[in-house]
Design a protein around this motif. Structure first.
Motif, PDB file in Angstrom:
ATOM      1  N   VAL A  39     -28.367  -0.718  14.109  1.00 53.73           N
ATOM      2  CA  VAL A  39     -28.060  -1.956  14.809  1.00 53.73           C
ATOM      3  C   VAL A  39     -27.779  -3.045  13.774  1.00 53.73           C
ATOM      4  O   VAL A  39     -28.541  -3.222  12.827  1.00 53.73           O
ATOM      5  N   ASP A  55     -19.455   5.420  10.695  1.00 56.78           N
ATOM      6  CA  ASP A  55     -18.667   4.205  10.895  1.00 56.78           C
ATOM      7  C   ASP A  55     -18.594   3.403   9.597  1.00 56.78           C
ATOM      8  O   ASP A  55     -19.570   3.325   8.841  1.00 56.78           O
ATOM      9  N   ASP A  66     -32.749   0.314  11.930  1.00 59.27           N
ATOM     10  CA  ASP A  66     -32.671   1.682  12.441  1.00 59.27           C
ATOM     11  C   ASP A  66     -32.867   1.641  13.955  1.00 59.27           C
ATOM     12  O   ASP A  66     -33.909   1.197  14.450  1.00 59.27           O
ATOM     13  N   ALA A  67     -31.868   2.099  14.700  1.00 62.11           N
ATOM     14  CA  ALA A  67     -31.904   1.997  16.157  1.00 62.11           C
ATOM     15  C   ALA A  67     -33.033   2.805  16.778  1.00 62.11           C
ATOM     16  O   ALA A  67     -33.483   2.501  17.886  1.00 62.11           O
ATOM     17  N   HIS A  68     -33.514   3.835  16.088  1.00 60.65           N
ATOM     18  CA  HIS A  68     -34.568   4.689  16.624  1.00 60.65           C
ATOM     19  C   HIS A  68     -35.954   4.300  16.125  1.00 60.65           C
ATOM     20  O   HIS A  68     -36.942   4.952  16.488  1.00 60.65           O
ATOM     21  N   THR A  72     -14.995   0.153  14.653  1.00 63.73           N
ATOM     22  CA  THR A  72     -15.053   1.427  13.967  1.00 63.73           C
ATOM     23  C   THR A  72     -13.704   1.715  13.339  1.00 63.73           C
ATOM     24  O   THR A  72     -12.667   1.523  13.955  1.00 63.73           O
ATOM     25  N   VAL A  80     -23.737  -1.863  17.353  1.00 60.69           N
ATOM     26  CA  VAL A  80     -24.395  -0.589  17.071  1.00 60.69           C
ATOM     27  C   VAL A  80     -23.408   0.310  16.345  1.00 60.69           C
ATOM     28  O   VAL A  80     -22.326   0.612  16.871  1.00 60.69           O
ATOM     29  N   GLN A 100     -22.416   3.900  14.624  1.00 60.16           N
ATOM     30  CA  GLN A 100     -22.707   5.316  14.629  1.00 60.16           C
ATOM     31  C   GLN A 100     -22.603   5.856  13.213  1.00 60.16           C
ATOM     32  O   GLN A 100     -22.010   5.238  12.322  1.00 60.16           O
ATOM     33  N   ARG A 101     -23.185   6.997  12.988  1.00 59.55           N
ATOM     34  CA  ARG A 101     -23.090   7.619  11.676  1.00 59.55           C
ATOM     35  C   ARG A 101     -21.620   7.867  11.317  1.00 59.55           C
ATOM     36  O   ARG A 101     -20.862   8.431  12.095  1.00 59.55           O
ATOM     37  N   ASP A 104     -28.893   8.091  12.820  1.00 63.71           N
ATOM     38  CA  ASP A 104     -27.735   8.318  13.686  1.00 63.71           C
ATOM     39  C   ASP A 104     -27.093   7.008  14.122  1.00 63.71           C
ATOM     40  O   ASP A 104     -25.881   6.929  14.277  1.00 63.71           O
ATOM     41  N   GLN A 105     -27.912   5.984  14.324  1.00 61.03           N
ATOM     42  CA  GLN A 105     -27.418   4.694  14.782  1.00 61.03           C
ATOM     43  C   GLN A 105     -28.120   3.571  14.023  1.00 61.03           C
ATOM     44  O   GLN A 105     -29.332   3.645  13.783  1.00 61.03           O
TER      45      GLN A 105
END
Length: 348
Positions: free
Chosen positions: A283, A335, A304-306, A347, A330, A332-333, A280-281
């Protein structure tokens, strides 16, 4: 004299053909690519004949050592069902008992091809986040999900290719999808060539992954390949940090420079799979370990931000212990962002 000369040429040419040689004036018309391919095939056959799959245990450290395994060209690879039968494994059958596609067949069908890597390097680096690395060690399939990558271009000073084309860097200039490996901090590092000679993506870190093909029992193999060493000896690493670094990743999966540098991915033992997971995000920040004055400020590191806990280090951490990164974006999916050519980032 003319008659004598013609007679000598005819006799010499006949003798050379009987010995299986080419005539001197035919050398220029020969296809040099064909000659190189023949040499490569012969070298590959010699290499494959001398390579045997085995593992041994070091009594002092208890670490499993993995040797080279036979390399099967893509065009000659057998089906996964046949391979399973030949190794004594039971292929998958449906509820009616009919032979169907195994879990391995499903993974191979989703294997990344050269078309995936034949794109802009920063795009490939970003889209590799979330992909699965599959590596077969003995009879076990190990798996790790990519959480961190770095992009390198030939025209920026942080790349190996910018320092010139050498024998050890030849894989960087090979067709997209070629594995390029080198030694970093006394360990192996995994890269893949992309569109444009000299461009590549460094696979920096990954997270241990379990599924039907790679059950939790495979973690023991990874820990044996890459244990945590301390004053009291070797011990298992924390699962989240098992592949948290480019050399740790290669050790945990048994990927070495002599075995894979300059080769293509092989569905029989080592490949990258797209199982549909898209972070989803992501970095985006500066790459690690780039000296000053060598384009160290380029935002070409993707995390991977997560799954930051499995990355080499947090993208929000600066060079000093108490310093924070100021150049962090960051995404987003969905972008669209090329950090090398887009300024200021944003974006679209």
């Amino acid at each position: 004299l003319a008659i004598t000369f013609c007679f000598v040429v005819v006799v010499s040419g006949t003798a050379m053909k009987r010995r299986g040689c080419d005539l001197p004036f035919e050398v220029e018309r020969r296809n040099p690519r064909r000659t190189c391919r023949q040499i490569h095939e012969r070298a590959t056959q010699t290499r494959m004949a001398s390579q045997k799959s085995f593992s041994s245990r070091d009594g002092s450290s208890g670490q499993t050592r993995v040797a080279r395994t036979d390399r099967i060209p893509l065009e000659r690879s057998v089906s996964c069902v046949d391979a399973a039968n030949s190794e004594g494994e039971q292929p998958f059958k449906d509820k009616d008992g009919r032979l169907g596609l195994s879990r391995l067949d499903d993974s191979v069908a989703r294997m990344l091809t050269a078309q995936f890597f034949c794109r802009d390097t920063s795009v490939v680096a970003r889209e590799l986040i979330g992909k699965l690395i599959r590596r077969k060690i003995n009879s076990h399939w190990l798996a790790a999900r990519i959480v961190e990558t770095e992009a390198y271009f030939i025209h920026e000073l942080g790349s190996h290719a910018s320092q010139g084309r050498t024998k050890s860097r030849e894989a960087l200039f090979a067709p997209p999808g070629t594995i390029y490996m080198y030694y970093s901090r006394a360990g192996d590092s995994l890269n893949v060539s992309t569109q444009g000679g000299g461009n590549a993506v460094l696979i920096k870190a990954a997270e241990v992954h379990f599924d039907e093909l790679s059950p939790p029992q495979t973690l023991q193999t990874m820990q044996e390949l890459n244990p945590k060493r301390g004053p009291s000896g070797a011990s298992p690493r924390e699962v989240a940090r098992q592949c948290a670094g480019q050399t740790l990743l290669c050790k945990s999966l048994g990927i070495t420079v002599p075995d894979w540098n300059g080769f293509q991915f092989q569905p029989s033992e080592f490949f990258i799979e797209d199982d549909g997971l898209e972070p989803d995000q992501i970095v985006v920040c500066r790459r690690l370990g780039i000296p000053k004055g060598r384009d160290e400020d380029l935002l070409l590191r993707f995390v991977d931000a997560h799954r930051i806990s499995s990355a080499t280090q947090s993208p929000y951490r600066g060079s000093a212990p108490n310093e924070k990164h100021t150049q962090v974006r960051v995404l987003q999916r969905g972008d669209l962002y090329n950090p090398l050519f887009s300024h200021p980032p944003g974006t679209f």
